[in-house]
Enzyme design. Structure first.
Site, PDB file in Angstrom:
ATOM      1  N   GLY A  11       0.833  -1.212   0.000  1.00  0.00           N
ATOM      2  CA  GLY A  11       0.000   0.000   0.000  1.00  0.00           C
ATOM      3  C   GLY A  11       0.863   1.256   0.000  1.00  0.00           C
ATOM      4  O   GLY A  11       1.876   1.307   0.689  1.00  0.00           O
ATOM      5  N   ARG A  72       0.958  -5.147  -5.605  1.00  0.00           N
ATOM      6  CA  ARG A  72       1.091  -6.396  -4.847  1.00  0.00           C
ATOM      7  C   ARG A  72       1.173  -7.500  -5.894  1.00  0.00           C
ATOM      8  O   ARG A  72       0.298  -7.591  -6.747  1.00  0.00           O
ATOM      9  CB  ARG A  72      -0.105  -6.595  -3.909  1.00  0.00           C
ATOM     10  CG  ARG A  72      -0.178  -5.524  -2.832  1.00  0.00           C
ATOM     11  CD  ARG A  72      -1.253  -5.857  -1.801  1.00  0.00           C
ATOM     12  NE  ARG A  72      -1.175  -4.954  -0.668  1.00  0.00           N
ATOM     13  CZ  ARG A  72      -1.935  -3.870  -0.513  1.00  0.00           C
ATOM     14  NH1 ARG A  72      -2.845  -3.575  -1.403  1.00  0.00           N
ATOM     15  NH2 ARG A  72      -1.802  -3.104   0.544  1.00  0.00           N
ATOM     16  N   ASP A 103       5.004  -5.015   5.908  1.00  0.00           N
ATOM     17  CA  ASP A 103       5.443  -6.361   6.305  1.00  0.00           C
ATOM     18  C   ASP A 103       5.519  -7.360   5.149  1.00  0.00           C
ATOM     19  O   ASP A 103       6.493  -8.114   5.032  1.00  0.00           O
ATOM     20  CB  ASP A 103       4.588  -6.902   7.445  1.00  0.00           C
ATOM     21  CG  ASP A 103       3.112  -6.916   7.124  1.00  0.00           C
ATOM     22  OD1 ASP A 103       2.714  -6.329   6.092  1.00  0.00           O
ATOM     23  OD2 ASP A 103       2.352  -7.516   7.895  1.00  0.00           O
ATOM     24  N   THR A 126       4.189   2.663   5.508  1.00  0.00           N
ATOM     25  CA  THR A 126       2.786   2.244   5.631  1.00  0.00           C
ATOM     26  C   THR A 126       2.072   3.207   6.566  1.00  0.00           C
ATOM     27  O   THR A 126       2.648   3.617   7.583  1.00  0.00           O
ATOM     28  CB  THR A 126       2.636   0.804   6.175  1.00  0.00           C
ATOM     29  OG1 THR A 126       1.286   0.620   6.632  1.00  0.00           O
ATOM     30  CG2 THR A 126       3.560   0.504   7.347  1.00  0.00           C
ATOM     31  N   ILE A 127       0.832   3.541   6.223  1.00  0.00           N
ATOM     32  CA  ILE A 127       0.105   4.467   7.110  1.00  0.00           C
ATOM     33  C   ILE A 127      -0.298   3.775   8.416  1.00  0.00           C
ATOM     34  O   ILE A 127      -0.612   4.444   9.383  1.00  0.00           O
ATOM     35  CB  ILE A 127      -1.156   5.056   6.430  1.00  0.00           C
ATOM     36  CG1 ILE A 127      -2.179   3.975   6.101  1.00  0.00           C
ATOM     37  CG2 ILE A 127      -0.779   5.868   5.192  1.00  0.00           C
ATOM     38  CD1 ILE A 127      -3.564   4.537   5.792  1.00  0.00           C
ATOM     39  N   ASP A 128      -0.285   2.432   8.419  1.00  0.00           N
ATOM     40  CA  ASP A 128      -0.827   1.705   9.575  1.00  0.00           C
ATOM     41  C   ASP A 128       0.055   1.747  10.825  1.00  0.00           C
ATOM     42  O   ASP A 128      -0.415   1.457  11.925  1.00  0.00           O
ATOM     43  CB  ASP A 128      -1.068   0.240   9.209  1.00  0.00           C
ATOM     44  CG  ASP A 128      -2.238   0.072   8.260  1.00  0.00           C
ATOM     45  OD1 ASP A 128      -3.038   1.016   8.139  1.00  0.00           O
ATOM     46  OD2 ASP A 128      -2.348  -0.998   7.642  1.00  0.00           O
ATOM     47  N   ASP A 130       2.194  -0.340  11.772  1.00  0.00           N
ATOM     48  CA  ASP A 130       2.148  -1.650  12.426  1.00  0.00           C
ATOM     49  C   ASP A 130       3.456  -2.437  12.278  1.00  0.00           C
ATOM     50  O   ASP A 130       3.435  -3.657  12.224  1.00  0.00           O
ATOM     51  CB  ASP A 130       0.955  -2.462  11.893  1.00  0.00           C
ATOM     52  CG  ASP A 130       1.011  -2.670  10.387  1.00  0.00           C
ATOM     53  OD1 ASP A 130       1.840  -2.023   9.714  1.00  0.00           O
ATOM     54  OD2 ASP A 130       0.219  -3.478   9.882  1.00  0.00           O
ATOM     55  N   ARG A 163     -26.337  14.443  16.244  1.00  0.00           N
ATOM     56  CA  ARG A 163     -26.152  13.093  15.693  1.00  0.00           C
ATOM     57  C   ARG A 163     -24.941  12.387  16.281  1.00  0.00           C
ATOM     58  O   ARG A 163     -24.001  13.025  16.786  1.00  0.00           O
ATOM     59  CB  ARG A 163     -25.954  13.175  14.179  1.00  0.00           C
ATOM     60  CG  ARG A 163     -27.257  13.328  13.442  1.00  0.00           C
ATOM     61  CD  ARG A 163     -27.053  13.469  11.955  1.00  0.00           C
ATOM     62  NE  ARG A 163     -28.327  13.435  11.286  1.00  0.00           N
ATOM     63  CZ  ARG A 163     -28.553  13.904  10.071  1.00  0.00           C
ATOM     64  NH1 ARG A 163     -27.570  14.445   9.378  1.00  0.00           N
ATOM     65  NH2 ARG A 163     -29.751  13.819   9.526  1.00  0.00           N
ATOM     66  N   GLY A 171      -6.704   0.407   9.139  1.00  0.00           N
ATOM     67  CA  GLY A 171      -5.965  -0.378  10.135  1.00  0.00           C
ATOM     68  C   GLY A 171      -6.570  -1.756  10.201  1.00  0.00           C
ATOM     69  O   GLY A 171      -7.361  -2.042  11.083  1.00  0.00           O
ATOM     70  N   ARG A 172      -6.213  -2.604   9.202  1.00  0.00           N
ATOM     71  CA  ARG A 172      -6.873  -3.920   9.191  1.00  0.00           C
ATOM     72  C   ARG A 172      -6.384  -4.815  10.312  1.00  0.00           C
ATOM     73  O   ARG A 172      -7.069  -5.742  10.716  1.00  0.00           O
ATOM     74  CB  ARG A 172      -6.726  -4.592   7.831  1.00  0.00           C
ATOM     75  CG  ARG A 172      -5.315  -4.894   7.456  1.00  0.00           C
ATOM     76  CD  ARG A 172      -5.213  -5.480   6.086  1.00  0.00           C
ATOM     77  NE  ARG A 172      -3.976  -4.989   5.501  1.00  0.00           N
ATOM     78  CZ  ARG A 172      -3.599  -5.171   4.269  1.00  0.00           C
ATOM     79  NH1 ARG A 172      -4.369  -5.816   3.453  1.00  0.00           N
ATOM     80  NH2 ARG A 172      -2.462  -4.718   3.833  1.00  0.00           N
ATOM     81  N   GLU A 223     -10.803  -0.361  11.136  1.00  0.00           N
ATOM     82  CA  GLU A 223     -11.476  -1.338  10.256  1.00  0.00           C
ATOM     83  C   GLU A 223     -11.285  -2.780  10.714  1.00  0.00           C
ATOM     84  O   GLU A 223     -12.132  -3.627  10.460  1.00  0.00           O
ATOM     85  CB  GLU A 223     -11.004  -1.175   8.802  1.00  0.00           C
ATOM     86  CG  GLU A 223      -9.535  -1.426   8.580  1.00  0.00           C
ATOM     87  CD  GLU A 223      -9.137  -1.359   7.101  1.00  0.00           C
ATOM     88  OE1 GLU A 223      -7.964  -1.115   6.834  1.00  0.00           O
ATOM     89  OE2 GLU A 223      -9.996  -1.566   6.249  1.00  0.00           O
ATOM     90  N   GLN A 255      -7.227   8.373   3.302  1.00  0.00           N
ATOM     91  CA  GLN A 255      -6.179   8.341   4.339  1.00  0.00           C
ATOM     92  C   GLN A 255      -4.805   7.999   3.760  1.00  0.00           C
ATOM     93  O   GLN A 255      -3.782   8.206   4.394  1.00  0.00           O
ATOM     94  CB  GLN A 255      -6.532   7.303   5.415  1.00  0.00           C
ATOM     95  CG  GLN A 255      -7.773   7.663   6.192  1.00  0.00           C
ATOM     96  CD  GLN A 255      -8.369   6.462   6.913  1.00  0.00           C
ATOM     97  OE1 GLN A 255      -8.040   6.198   8.050  1.00  0.00           O
ATOM     98  NE2 GLN A 255      -9.237   5.712   6.250  1.00  0.00           N
ATOM     99  N   ARG A 256      -4.795   7.431   2.562  1.00  0.00           N
ATOM    100  CA  ARG A 256      -3.509   7.043   1.971  1.00  0.00           C
ATOM    101  C   ARG A 256      -2.918   8.132   1.075  1.00  0.00           C
ATOM    102  O   ARG A 256      -1.774   8.024   0.640  1.00  0.00           O
ATOM    103  CB  ARG A 256      -3.693   5.755   1.160  1.00  0.00           C
ATOM    104  CG  ARG A 256      -3.924   4.530   2.027  1.00  0.00           C
ATOM    105  CD  ARG A 256      -2.869   3.478   1.834  1.00  0.00           C
ATOM    106  NE  ARG A 256      -2.880   2.944   0.517  1.00  0.00           N
ATOM    107  CZ  ARG A 256      -3.349   1.748   0.177  1.00  0.00           C
ATOM    108  NH1 ARG A 256      -3.850   0.959   1.109  1.00  0.00           N
ATOM    109  NH2 ARG A 256      -3.287   1.332  -1.040  1.00  0.00           N
TER     110      ARG A 256
HETATM  111  O1  F6P Z   1      -1.814   0.576   3.757  1.00  0.00           O
HETATM  112  C1  F6P Z   1      -2.385  -0.344   4.673  1.00  0.00           C
HETATM  113  C2  F6P Z   1      -3.847  -0.348   4.523  1.00  0.00           C
HETATM  114  O2  F6P Z   1      -4.159   0.988   4.615  1.00  0.00           O
HETATM  115  C3  F6P Z   1      -4.742  -1.117   5.473  1.00  0.00           C
HETATM  116  O3  F6P Z   1      -5.073  -0.472   6.656  1.00  0.00           O
HETATM  117  C4  F6P Z   1      -5.945  -1.414   4.618  1.00  0.00           C
HETATM  118  O4  F6P Z   1      -6.672  -2.481   5.059  1.00  0.00           O
HETATM  119  C5  F6P Z   1      -5.306  -1.671   3.299  1.00  0.00           C
HETATM  120  O5  F6P Z   1      -4.181  -0.851   3.247  1.00  0.00           O
HETATM  121  C6  F6P Z   1      -6.167  -1.534   2.091  1.00  0.00           C
HETATM  122  O6  F6P Z   1      -5.361  -1.493   0.956  1.00  0.00           O
HETATM  123  P1  F6P Z   1      -5.739  -1.888  -0.522  1.00  0.00           P
HETATM  124  O7  F6P Z   1      -7.053  -1.301  -0.813  1.00  0.00           O
HETATM  125  O8  F6P Z   1      -4.640  -1.300  -1.320  1.00  0.00           O
HETATM  126  O9  F6P Z   1      -5.752  -3.378  -0.563  1.00  0.00           O
END
Ligand code: F6P
Length: 323
Positions: A11, A72, A103, A126-128, A130, A163, A171-172, A223, A255-256
């Protein structure tokens, strides 16, 4: 070492370009030739590889995304794919690699070394956030700022309409973005994968808030949270607490993107510089990390273990201040 390659993988993250720029210019300043590999491992397999000069990385420090593009690659997961990649690197005379990624990208680099002896050093992109062994990854700070800017806007409309907004952030596997942005936005609750989520407790909290005349609220959900995400949380709240008009916002891939924050630009510059310096001094299969003021080199196998903990102190602060 005379010639190195640089690529971005997985990502994308704001600040990757600043890291490319730093790595290219550090390599050139140290008498190395440097090649850019497009679309990560996919471009390595297809031989999408070009020489880079200093001018190729001009005017990119402020740009989001990655000029080298990213991908990927399923083919790289096969031994045949990795052999093709290694052959191409040899054909281009590339002796070492700088990989800016997360990773999965570092796992791939370790296997490439085991099978073909190709030496890679990683910069955490990576934005995560992690990856273990670094306080912050490239792109994390910018992503948190993007969330904060969006949630501040949601607050305005939430307050006008009385509301509840359930906001899902990326953040998967990790709640770093959720926790930091949640504190910065003054969220009423933050749900993260690292801690159990009690929907009953959340509803009780919202009920108590309502009785104190808090008639608009923000809940941030990562997420990867065990609740299943923002829609599931919204459904559960609607079923059990009917005072609120509930809305869901999924912030998603905004967010990316975006121009990297000053923090990310400096971090990425430090990491690109340290990655090339590390390669020159014989380091490989390690990721550049920043711990406090120190730049460190963390073995790939440690960095990718998914055992980086959320800051307990911040969790406690979030809980205390959201009442
Ligand atoms: O960059 C990491 C991340 O932002 C995760 O938090 C998210 O689940 C994932 O990328 C989604 O990426 P893509 O849509 O590129 O598969």
């Amino acid at each position: 070492m005379k010639r190195i390659g640089i690529f971005t993988s997985g990502g994308d993250a704001p600040g990757m370009n600043a890291c490319i720029r730093a790595a290219v210019r550090t390599a050139l300043a140290n008498g190395l030739e440097v090649y850019g590999i497009y679309r990560g491992y996919l471009g390595m397999i297809e031989g999408d590889i070009v020489p880079l000069q200093s001018s190729d990385v001009s005017n990119i420090i402020q740009r989001g995304g990655t000029i080298l593009k990213t991908a990927r690659s399923d083919e790289f997961r096969t031994p045949e794919g990795r052999s093709k990649a290694a052959e191409n690197l040899k054909k281009f005379g590339i002796e070492g690699l700088v990989c800016i990624g997360g990773d999965g990208s570092f796992k791939g680099a370790s296997v490439l070394y085991e099978e073909h002896g190709i030496k890679t050093i990683g910069a955490p992109g990576t934005i995560d956030n992690d990856l273990y062994g670094t306080d912050s990854t490239i792109g994390y700070d910018t992503a948190v700022n993007t969330v904060v800017e969006a949630v501040d806007k949601l607050r305005d409309t939430a307050a006008s309409h009385n509301r509840l907004f359930i906001v899902e952030v990326m953040g998967r596997d990790a709640g770093f973005i959720a926790l930091r942005s949640g504190i910065a936005c003054g969220a009423e609750a933050i749900l993260v994968p690292e801690t159990p989520t009690y929907i009953d407790g959340l509803i009780q909290k919202l009920r108590e808030g309502w009785s104190r005349k808090k008639h608009s609220s923000i809940v941030i959900v990562a997420e990867g949270d065990e609740s299943g995400g923002a829609y599931q949380v919204a459904d559960a709240v609607k079923k059990n607490f009917d005072k609120y008009d509930v809305r869901v916002t999924i912030l998603g891939h905004i967010q990316r993107g975006g121009s990297p924050s000053a923090y990310d630009r400096v971090l990425a510059s430090e990491m690109g510089y340290a990655a090339v310096k590390g390669l020159i001094s014989g380091k490989y299969n390690v990721m550049v990390g920043r711990q406090g003021r120190e730049i460190v080199y963390v073995p790939f196998e440690k960095a990718i273990k998914h055992n980086k903990e959320l800051n307990k102190y911040l969790l406690e602060i979030a809980e205390t201040l959201s009442r």
